[in-house]
Each structure stands twice: as C-alpha cells, then as structure tokens.
Design a protein around this motif. Structure first.
Motif, mmCIF file in Angstrom:
data_model
loop_
_atom_site.group_PDB
_atom_site.id
_atom_site.type_symbol
_atom_site.label_atom_id
_atom_site.label_comp_id
_atom_site.label_asym_id
_atom_site.label_seq_id
_atom_site.Cartn_x
_atom_site.Cartn_y
_atom_site.Cartn_z
ATOM 1 N N SER A 33 0.855 -1.180 0.000
ATOM 2 C CA SER A 33 0.000 0.000 0.000
ATOM 3 C C SER A 33 0.892 1.231 0.000
ATOM 4 O O SER A 33 2.060 1.166 0.384
ATOM 5 C CB SER A 33 -0.921 0.009 1.232
ATOM 6 O OG SER A 33 -0.157 0.008 2.425
ATOM 7 N N ASP A 34 0.351 2.359 -0.439
ATOM 8 C CA ASP A 34 1.169 3.561 -0.591
ATOM 9 C C ASP A 34 0.305 4.795 -0.390
ATOM 10 O O ASP A 34 -0.643 5.039 -1.135
ATOM 11 C CB ASP A 34 1.803 3.579 -1.987
ATOM 12 C CG ASP A 34 2.937 4.577 -2.124
ATOM 13 O OD1 ASP A 34 2.766 5.731 -1.698
ATOM 14 O OD2 ASP A 34 3.993 4.203 -2.682
ATOM 15 N N ILE A 39 5.035 1.737 -1.012
ATOM 16 C CA ILE A 39 5.439 0.810 -2.070
ATOM 17 C C ILE A 39 6.785 1.253 -2.634
ATOM 18 O O ILE A 39 7.700 0.460 -2.826
ATOM 19 C CB ILE A 39 4.397 0.760 -3.205
ATOM 20 C CG1 ILE A 39 3.124 0.033 -2.755
ATOM 21 C CG2 ILE A 39 4.968 0.069 -4.442
ATOM 22 C CD1 ILE A 39 1.975 0.116 -3.758
ATOM 23 N N ARG A 40 6.906 2.544 -2.876
ATOM 24 C CA ARG A 40 8.041 3.070 -3.626
ATOM 25 C C ARG A 40 9.332 3.120 -2.804
ATOM 26 O O ARG A 40 10.413 2.818 -3.336
ATOM 27 C CB ARG A 40 7.683 4.455 -4.168
ATOM 28 C CG ARG A 40 6.615 4.405 -5.254
ATOM 29 C CD ARG A 40 6.034 5.782 -5.549
ATOM 30 N NE ARG A 40 5.173 6.232 -4.459
ATOM 31 C CZ ARG A 40 4.731 7.480 -4.340
ATOM 32 N NH1 ARG A 40 5.085 8.408 -5.219
ATOM 33 N NH2 ARG A 40 3.930 7.813 -3.339
ATOM 34 N N HIS A 51 5.064 -0.200 -8.120
ATOM 35 C CA HIS A 51 4.175 0.713 -8.850
ATOM 36 C C HIS A 51 3.079 1.226 -7.942
ATOM 37 O O HIS A 51 2.297 0.450 -7.385
ATOM 38 C CB HIS A 51 3.548 0.020 -10.062
ATOM 39 C CG HIS A 51 2.675 0.940 -10.874
ATOM 40 N ND1 HIS A 51 3.196 1.972 -11.639
ATOM 41 C CD2 HIS A 51 1.327 1.003 -11.008
ATOM 42 C CE1 HIS A 51 2.203 2.624 -12.216
ATOM 43 N NE2 HIS A 51 1.062 2.063 -11.850
ATOM 44 N N LYS A 52 3.035 2.564 -7.799
ATOM 45 C CA LYS A 52 1.913 3.228 -7.131
ATOM 46 C C LYS A 52 0.891 3.584 -8.203
ATOM 47 O O LYS A 52 1.138 4.445 -9.046
ATOM 48 C CB LYS A 52 2.363 4.509 -6.425
ATOM 49 C CG LYS A 52 1.238 5.174 -5.613
ATOM 50 C CD LYS A 52 1.433 6.656 -5.459
ATOM 51 C CE LYS A 52 0.842 7.461 -6.585
ATOM 52 N NZ LYS A 52 -0.646 7.393 -6.693
ATOM 53 N N TRP A 55 -4.828 6.759 -8.364
ATOM 54 C CA TRP A 55 -5.730 6.549 -7.231
ATOM 55 C C TRP A 55 -7.052 5.898 -7.663
ATOM 56 O O TRP A 55 -7.659 6.287 -8.664
ATOM 57 C CB TRP A 55 -6.026 7.885 -6.546
ATOM 58 C CG TRP A 55 -6.940 7.738 -5.367
ATOM 59 C CD1 TRP A 55 -6.633 7.215 -4.153
ATOM 60 C CD2 TRP A 55 -8.320 8.110 -5.317
ATOM 61 N NE1 TRP A 55 -7.743 7.237 -3.329
ATOM 62 C CE2 TRP A 55 -8.789 7.772 -4.024
ATOM 63 C CE3 TRP A 55 -9.207 8.682 -6.232
ATOM 64 C CZ2 TRP A 55 -10.102 8.015 -3.625
ATOM 65 C CZ3 TRP A 55 -10.510 8.917 -5.838
ATOM 66 C CH2 TRP A 55 -10.950 8.588 -4.553
ATOM 67 N N GLN A 249 13.105 9.190 -5.291
ATOM 68 C CA GLN A 249 12.098 8.665 -4.379
ATOM 69 C C GLN A 249 12.434 9.035 -2.942
ATOM 70 O O GLN A 249 11.564 9.368 -2.158
ATOM 71 C CB GLN A 249 11.984 7.145 -4.520
ATOM 72 C CG GLN A 249 11.062 6.478 -3.497
ATOM 73 C CD GLN A 249 9.665 7.077 -3.489
ATOM 74 O OE1 GLN A 249 9.130 7.473 -4.522
ATOM 75 N NE2 GLN A 249 9.062 7.175 -2.317
ATOM 76 N N SER A 283 7.483 11.592 -2.469
ATOM 77 C CA SER A 283 6.311 10.722 -2.614
ATOM 78 C C SER A 283 5.060 11.540 -2.872
ATOM 79 O O SER A 283 4.207 11.177 -3.691
ATOM 80 C CB SER A 283 6.116 9.886 -1.346
ATOM 81 O OG SER A 283 7.152 8.964 -1.182
ATOM 82 N N THR A 287 1.459 11.557 -5.266
ATOM 83 C CA THR A 287 0.343 11.037 -4.473
ATOM 84 C C THR A 287 -0.821 12.002 -4.389
ATOM 85 O O THR A 287 -1.975 11.628 -4.613
ATOM 86 C CB THR A 287 0.816 10.675 -3.061
ATOM 87 O OG1 THR A 287 1.860 9.718 -3.145
ATOM 88 C CG2 THR A 287 -0.321 10.121 -2.226
ATOM 89 N N GLN A 310 11.918 7.377 -9.508
ATOM 90 C CA GLN A 310 10.513 7.364 -9.901
ATOM 91 C C GLN A 310 10.335 7.740 -11.365
ATOM 92 O O GLN A 310 10.950 8.697 -11.840
ATOM 93 C CB GLN A 310 9.709 8.379 -9.086
ATOM 94 C CG GLN A 310 9.546 8.092 -7.625
ATOM 95 C CD GLN A 310 8.512 9.028 -6.995
ATOM 96 O OE1 GLN A 310 7.305 8.829 -7.158
ATOM 97 N NE2 GLN A 310 8.979 10.042 -6.278
ATOM 98 N N ASP A 318 -0.813 4.545 -16.323
ATOM 99 C CA ASP A 318 0.033 3.637 -15.529
ATOM 100 C C ASP A 318 0.927 2.794 -16.422
ATOM 101 O O ASP A 318 2.100 2.569 -16.113
ATOM 102 C CB ASP A 318 -0.853 2.717 -14.670
ATOM 103 C CG ASP A 318 -1.640 3.478 -13.628
ATOM 104 O OD1 ASP A 318 -1.370 3.302 -12.433
ATOM 105 O OD2 ASP A 318 -2.528 4.265 -14.006
#
Length: 341
Positions: A33-34, A39-40, A51-52, A55, A249, A283, A287, A310, A318
């Motif tokens: 989860s992120d 995750i990253r 991979h994030k 959303w 990252q 991040s 996000t 990243q 994606d």
C-alpha cells in the motif's frame, strides 16, 4: 525486517517485508500500500520494482485504514516485482471497480504512449530546495537523462508543472493527515485540538499543517480539495508535453535501522541532518494529485546499495510508466539480486 543488501540497513516501509522477500528471492510477486511512499520507498531501498497506481483504479476492499470501510483519499494498493513485465501483469489482474461500483463503472487504462525509448519525452527533477537529496541520487537522475538523450530521447531538466512545489507539498500534508487521523480516537483528537490552539496563525510549518489537518472541518477539506484540483489540471497540461517525469524517491539509499521516536528522528544527507519526514515531499508530488509512479532500479550507490528512481506519468497512464521502466531495463539492465541470494 533487514535489507538483504545489508542487514544493518532498513528495507523501507511499510511494505519492507514485501520488498526484502522479493529481492532475496523468497517470492516472485508482492503487493503493498502507498500513501507516503510505502510501495516506492521499499522498492528503492531493496532494488526491486514498485508501482503506485493512479488513485482508485485498484479496489482496496480488504485493506483499509483502521475503522474505515470507504476508500480513503490518496491511499492506493499496488504491486511490487522483480521486473516491469510482472508489474504490468499484476496491475491488469487487480485493477478494476470497487464491488459497489462494478454495475456501472468500467476501467479502460490507455496503452503506453510510446513503444521505443526514443519516442518518449522525459523531464528531469533531480533535486529540490524543499527536500534536497544526496548528490549521488540527483546525479543518478541527471546521468540517466544524459544517457537517454544520447539515444535520441527528448529530455529536459528545466520543464516543470506550472505550480509552486511548496503549495503542492502543503496540500499533500493536509490531505495526508486528514486521512491518517480519520481513525484516531477522540482522546487523541482532543490533544491535537489543544495543540492547534497554541499555534501561531502564521505558522505554516509541516508540523503545524499536519496538526491542523488532523482536526480539519469538512469545509476546510473541500477548500484544499479545490486547490488539489488545480494541481491536477496543471499536471494534465504538463503531461500534454511530456510523457514521463523522472525524480528521486528518497534523499539517500537505505539507511541504518533507527528505532528512536519518529518526532526526533533525522536523516543524514551529504553530512547534513534533515527532518526524517522531509523526504515525503518526493512521494507526495505524485500522491496528492492521484498520479501513477513506477520506481525502477538504476544500479548501486557508492556503498553498493540500490538506488531506485521514480517514473511519474499522467493520471491513468500507468502502463506508460511501467513500459518506460521495462524499456530502460532492456537497454541497461534491471533487477540484480543481492550478493548471496
């Protein structure tokens, strides 16, 4: 959990066990989860892919914040793997509607915008005054850009989305702690109320923003969400000219285990101490605006630890992020197992 590259170092969190298991060869695929890099960060620290997703394209039923049934804002679940091909395969398997939305909601992710590296348009963001990274991290971003340019890729280290990064970070912190505090007990929220009452109205520090966010009223959230909508529009404009943004990252490679309380932790970056949580800036860029981001390995640091970067793309693109990471591995190599594994 220890980092298989060096047991004295962290594998990152919160999906550190997943990334360590992948790097060590205990499994072929993991999920995490992120919301702040969970995750990253582990993918970067352990030399694997993470991979994030955009959303809400992967249902979160069965993985929720304490006491919450509804899908939380900005939080996602997504895959970690030892190759970009496995990321793409897993994403196609798990992406889709939440059960309550499935009667009328269909996901149709665009295919990658380009099929060769030379067709990509790539922007670089090697470091930022808001969250400076170690020279070997920013140099890795620049070096990768130079290598891509040598292949005919259109590369810029000046292109940026048309907003103030400090404003983006403030919106991210507000949204972040709004989510994280949603399940806090009343006693803890009362402590935040008392603390916020002591803050200067002009205090815009990270700590002050996050404290206010913990007890925000719905009207405040709506106002910040409206500001976030402007960020999303600026990103959309940016990605009409560029396919991928490459950025750090984290500020450093995997650091030594630190079990001291979060508020007093620091991170040493090129000999200078930074606030431990300053690096969630990197991040948060993706996000807060719902953007997809793929962390991919780029080889070892001076200490022999992995460095991941990243590849951020436009919302719902994606597969563009993942395909770009796959093409990089095809050209320069991808996952390398830790010594002894």
């Amino acid at each position: 959990t220890h980092n298989p590259w060096n047991p004295s170092r962290t594998p990152g969190g919160s999906s550190g066990g997943s990334s360590a298991a992948l790097a060590a060869g205990f499994c072929a695929l993991e999920s995490g989860s992120d919301i702040g890099g969970s995750i990253r960060n582990p993918a970067h620290f352990c030399g694997v892919y993470g991979h994030k997703p955009t959303w809400n394209i992967v249902p979160q039923q069965g993985h929720a914040l304490p006491g919450m049934l509804a899908t939380p804002d900005i939080a996602v679940v997504g895959p970690l793997a030892r190759s970009a091909e496995d990321l793409a395969l897993c994403l196609d398997l798990v992406a889709g509607p939440e059960p309550l939305s499935s009667p009328g909601w269909k996901l149709d992710l665009p295919q990658p915008r380009a099929r060769t590296l030379s067709d990509y348009r790539v922007a670089l963001w090697p470091t930022d005054p808001r969250a400076p990274v170690a020279h070997e991290i920013s140099d890795r971003v620049q070096d990768l850009g130079d290598r891509l340019a040598s292949l005919g890729v259109q590369v810029s280290d000046l292109a940026r989305p048309a907003f103030d990064p400090a404003e983006s970070h403030e919106i991210y912190l507000y949204m972040l702690n709004g989510v994280m505090a949603a399940g806090f007990p009343e006693e803890q929220l009362a402590l935040f109320e008392a603390h916020v009452a002591t803050l200067d109205l002009e205090d815009r520090s990270d700590e002050a923003i996050m404290s206010r966010a913990a007890i925000q009223k719905h009207g405040n959230w709506l106002r910040y969400n409206n500001r976030r909508e402007s960020l999303r529009m600026r990103w959309r404009e940016f990605f009409s000219d560029w396919d991928i943004l490459i950025c750090p990252q984290m500020a450093t490679a995997a650091f030594e285990h630190d079990h001291s309380p979060y508020p007093i932790r620091t991170l040493e970056v090129d000999g200078l101490a930074q606030s431990y949580f300053q690096q969630i800036f990197w991040s948060g860029l993706a996000t807060v605006s719902y953007l997809p981001s793929t962390v991919f390995p780029t080889g070892p640091s001076e200490e022999g630890l992995p460095i991941g970067l990243q590849a951020v793309g436009a919302e719902y693109h994606d597969h563009t992020c993942i395909e770009f990471a796959r093409l990089l591995a095809e050209e320069w190599g991808g996952f390398v197992a830790p010594p002894g594994y």
